[in-house]
Design a protein around this motif. Sequence first.
Motif, short mmCIF file in Angstrom:
data_model
loop_
_atom_site.label_atom_id
_atom_site.label_comp_id
_atom_site.label_asym_id
_atom_site.label_seq_id
_atom_site.Cartn_x
_atom_site.Cartn_y
_atom_site.Cartn_z
N GLY A 190 18.57 63.51 79.11
CA GLY A 190 19.74 65.05 79.78
C GLY A 190 19.86 64.24 81.04
O GLY A 190 18.88 63.58 82.08
N CYS A 191 19.86 65.14 81.96
CA CYS A 191 20.58 65.11 83.57
C CYS A 191 20.81 66.62 84.13
O CYS A 191 21.15 67.09 83.42
CB CYS A 191 21.93 64.01 83.53
N ASN A 192 19.72 66.03 85.87
CA ASN A 192 20.70 67.48 86.61
C ASN A 192 20.81 67.15 86.96
O ASN A 192 21.13 68.49 88.33
CB ASN A 192 18.85 67.91 86.96
N TYR A 197 32.23 65.60 87.87
CA TYR A 197 33.44 64.84 86.98
C TYR A 197 32.79 64.35 85.48
O TYR A 197 33.78 64.68 84.76
CB TYR A 197 34.09 63.62 87.66
N CYS A 198 31.16 64.83 85.39
CA CYS A 198 30.80 64.49 84.66
C CYS A 198 30.01 65.11 83.64
O CYS A 198 29.97 66.28 83.90
CB CYS A 198 29.21 63.36 84.83
N VAL A 199 30.14 65.44 82.10
CA VAL A 199 30.36 66.08 80.65
C VAL A 199 28.27 65.79 80.41
O VAL A 199 28.44 66.98 80.11
CB VAL A 199 31.46 65.20 79.56
N VAL A 200 28.03 64.76 81.33
CA VAL A 200 26.39 64.57 80.48
C VAL A 200 25.60 66.37 80.95
O VAL A 200 25.21 66.01 79.23
CB VAL A 200 25.84 62.89 81.38
N PRO A 201 25.63 66.33 81.95
CA PRO A 201 24.12 67.35 81.99
C PRO A 201 25.04 68.75 80.63
O PRO A 201 24.37 69.90 80.55
CB PRO A 201 24.83 68.04 83.16
#
Length: 545
Positions: A190-192, A197-201
Amino acid sequence: MTDPAAAIPTAAAAPTVYIETFGCQMNVLDTQLVRGQLQALGYRFIDDWKQADVILYNTCSVREQAENKALSRVGEVGMLKKERPGVVLGVIGCMAERDGVDMTRRHPQIDLICGPGELDKVPMLIDNVMKTDPKRRGGKFNAQVALQGNMHRRSSTLAAAEDQLEMLDLSRSFDPDEHKGSAYVRITRGCNKFCTYCVVPMTRGAEVHRPPDHIVEECRKLVESGVVEVTLLGQTVNHYHYDHAAAVTINGLQQPQVGSVVNLSSPLSRGEKVRERAGVRASSSSITSFAELLARIHDEVPALRRLRFVTNFPRDFGDDILQVMRDSPRICRYLHLPVQSGSNRMLKLMNRGYEVREYRDLIDRARAFLPDVQIATDIICGFPTETEEDHAATVELLKYCRFKNAFIFKYSPRPGTAAIDRFEDDVPDDVKRRRNNELLALQIDISGQVHAACVGQTVRVFVESISEHSQRELDGGLPGSGSTVSLGWQKPQRVTQLTGRTDGDLIVCFDGDASMIGSIVEVKIERSAPLTLFGRVEQVSAASR
Ligand code: 5AD
Ligand code: SF4
């Protein structure tokens, strides 16, 4: 839903599976883990999707292009299902998580969807589909679904302890043939950061750090099974921190954590020394930092020949990490440090949390600690409102940083991100394309100079594969392939062109024989191209074979 144990197919009818991966290294690892689970249950993997009983696409949502590719595959399986309605189609990974059941409404041929946080459930989902009459499978109401939805932004370490998904990494198989000497090990999920622009979180959820003991043990087991190189994976690896005090249990069992109790009368471990050097008193912290994790793996798995990690976040990249790299000869001299833009205004709109000055300072510090380090980056061009002045600032930054290479992307508005709601995608596509081409041309020039500087040096290369050029010749049986030559250091061998990477992640092509794949060799560099070095093998490193 049925019990996962019930998902064991009978030996008489071992179903065949085709799996294809889109996107990043994290997805490559996820695919390996899903594959391992299914193989343990008796499923057999094949390369021809048209013959498979189960087709799985492990998808990526980072850019529209990757999504379109996956969707076109889904369309093709729709056609196949007209002839073979019993085929099971599963979409797993980030697209599944982001689109949810909407995807099965638009593509009713999909029988199961599973997000990246639920991959341990794939065998059970497949089993459930197989038990259902083909006429009643798929579509909005009948598809098997495992998604985290809005539940997935939980606290970090506690969640790690409870996380069933941790069991997926823990129970991975250690098959030497699968890894060909190189393996990924996840350290953070995951990512905080919420770059706009980013969909990862949204698709991978909150940052969850894996316990250091689990990571060290996984590296040790991989090395015992023949792995030469480990790449640690996380969206922001340098932000790894494991809070031992907050860790509780996995499946109700207390996890013993080395380092959670610090005995000041005993000699300090290197991890603790790292912490001391960084100005944190050993007794005051029960956190394992990324620098300490690197030091632990390097020191506690001495048979590991190469340790590398991707990808880094430029903010808060401490000297402690650079010190550990400098003092650990088996850690690669390579940093992937995505900058995204050379304009402070763009960085602010992207919510990157640093300015160009800080990024340049990091590059300077990295080179001061590690004079031979190679650095790569990611750039997004044409982010909303980007002016020629902003673009010129990115050009300047490329010139300053002299990256070994840069991955340059045109901004792609992604559903679910802050940027798509907040900003109009107002840079016309032809402008994006021109800026992209300008940056690429400049970077190719710089990469050419970086590579040319290596000519005459002898470099250590981890051998990855037969080069595409040679593979084509071997497949097609073209003249020139597989000639027999004496290499001097061994008996005559069948010679073919191999490729590998240096400690600094530069690509090297050289003649050798396929048995070298998965080992480390020393190559004298004789010539260079912008993205490749060419050389001659001088020596095969004894410990690596
Ligand atoms: N558009 C274009 N590029 C993107 N990236 C991530 N999201 C987007 C987007 N919406 C790029 C970033 C990141 C890399 C993995 O993909 O440069 O570092
Ligand atoms: Fe996306 Fe930013 Fe997290 Fe990287 S750091 S995964 S770009 S949100």
